[in-house]
Design a protein around this motif. Structure first.
Motif, short mmCIF file in Angstrom:
data_model
loop_
_atom_site.label_atom_id
_atom_site.label_comp_id
_atom_site.label_asym_id
_atom_site.label_seq_id
_atom_site.Cartn_x
_atom_site.Cartn_y
_atom_site.Cartn_z
N GLN A 65 39.72 45.52 43.16
CA GLN A 65 39.12 46.27 42.06
C GLN A 65 38.50 45.28 41.08
N ASN A 66 37.19 45.17 41.14
CA ASN A 66 36.51 44.19 40.30
C ASN A 66 35.78 44.84 39.12
N ARG A 67 36.10 46.09 38.82
CA ARG A 67 35.48 46.77 37.69
C ARG A 67 36.55 47.26 36.73
N VAL A 68 36.29 47.05 35.45
CA VAL A 68 37.17 47.53 34.39
C VAL A 68 36.33 48.53 33.59
N TYR A 69 36.84 49.75 33.45
CA TYR A 69 36.07 50.80 32.81
C TYR A 69 36.49 51.00 31.36
N PHE A 70 35.54 51.49 30.54
CA PHE A 70 35.74 51.66 29.11
C PHE A 70 35.39 53.07 28.68
N ALA A 98 39.49 28.55 40.65
CA ALA A 98 38.61 29.73 40.64
C ALA A 98 38.02 29.95 39.25
N ARG A 99 36.76 30.34 39.23
CA ARG A 99 36.05 30.69 38.01
C ARG A 99 35.52 32.11 38.15
N ILE A 100 35.33 32.77 37.03
CA ILE A 100 34.80 34.13 37.08
C ILE A 100 33.69 34.30 36.05
N VAL A 166 32.99 46.51 32.87
CA VAL A 166 32.82 45.07 33.01
C VAL A 166 33.09 44.77 34.47
N GLU A 167 32.19 44.05 35.09
CA GLU A 167 32.37 43.62 36.47
C GLU A 167 32.88 42.18 36.48
N ILE A 168 33.89 41.94 37.30
CA ILE A 168 34.49 40.61 37.42
C ILE A 168 33.96 40.02 38.71
N VAL A 169 33.19 38.93 38.57
CA VAL A 169 32.52 38.31 39.71
C VAL A 169 33.10 36.93 39.93
N TYR A 170 33.60 36.66 41.13
CA TYR A 170 34.15 35.34 41.48
C TYR A 170 33.06 34.46 42.06
#
Length: 170
Positions: A65-70, A98-100, A166-170
Motif C-alpha cells: 500500500q503505497n498511498r495514504v489518503y486524506f 532505502a530512500r523514498i 500522498v504516494e510513497i515512491v521507493y
C-alpha cells in the motif's frame, strides 16, 4: 527532638514502592505515540500499539500500500492510514539504505496554487509521521503535484477521495 519528620518517612516509602515504571513514550497532538526501542531507535505507532513496538524483519519487501489518503481540505494523517505508514516505517528501519519520495496530491477543487500548497502540506505530514517513527529526514524527499496527476477523472466525491493522497515512491 520532634518525631514529626519520621512520621512522613513510611508514607514516602509507600508512595515510592507503589510507583510504576513506564516505558519512555510520548504522545503527539496528532495521536501518534513514540516508543524508544533497545538501541535507542524511536518508533512511531498508533496509540493502541505504542507499548508493543515495531518488529523489524530483515529481508521483508516494501509495503504494497503505497498511498495514504486524506480528508477534504485537510493535511493531517488519518487514523485509518497509520497502519500503512507503520509498515513503511518498519521497512525503512530494516533497510537503512532505502530512500523514498513523498508525492502530495489534491483533488481538482480549489485553485492550482492552493492545491499545490495542500499537496505539499500532505507530503510534509507523512514525512513528519515517518520522522517520529525514526526515519531520518535526509532519506525522504517531498514533492507536490497538486491536482495535476489525478487517479480518477470523474467529477464526484468518490473520485475526489482517490485523488486526495500522498504516494510513497521507493
Amino acid at each position: 527532638m520532634s518525631l514529626k519528620p519520621y512520621l512522613f518517612l513510611p508514607l514516602l516509602l509507600a508512595l515510592f514502592a507503589c510507583s510504576k515504571q513506564q516505558k519512555p513514550s510520548t504522545e503527539t497532538p496528532g495521536g501518534i505515540a513514540t516508543t524508544i526501542q533497545p538501541g535507542g531507535q524511536t518508533v512511531g505507532l498508533g496509540s493502541e500499539q505504542a507499548a508493543e513496538g515495531v518488529a523489524i524483519q530483515p529481508g521483508m519487501s516494501a509495503p504494497l500500500q503505497n498511498r495514504v489518503y486524506f480528508d477534504f481540505d485537510l493535511s493531517h494523517v488519518r487514523p485509518d492510514q497509520r497502519d500503512a505508514l507503520n509498515a513503511h516505517a518498519r521497512y525503512l528501519l530494516a533497510h537503512p539504505q532505502a530512500r523514498i519520495r513523498l508525492e502530495g496530491h489534491a483533488d481538482e477543487r480549489g485553485s492550482r496554487e492552493y492545491n499545490l500548497a495542500l499537496g505539499d502540506r500532505r507530503a510534509q505530514a507523512v514525512q513528519r509521521y515517518l520522522m517520529i517513527s525514526g526515519i531520518d529526514k535526509t532519506r525522504m524527499d517531498t514533492l507536490s503535484y497538486g491536482e495535476e496527476k489525478p487517479l480518477a477523472s470523474e467529477h464526484e466525491e468518490a473520485s475526489w477521495q482517490r485523488n486526495r493522497r500522498v504516494e510513497i515512491v521507493y
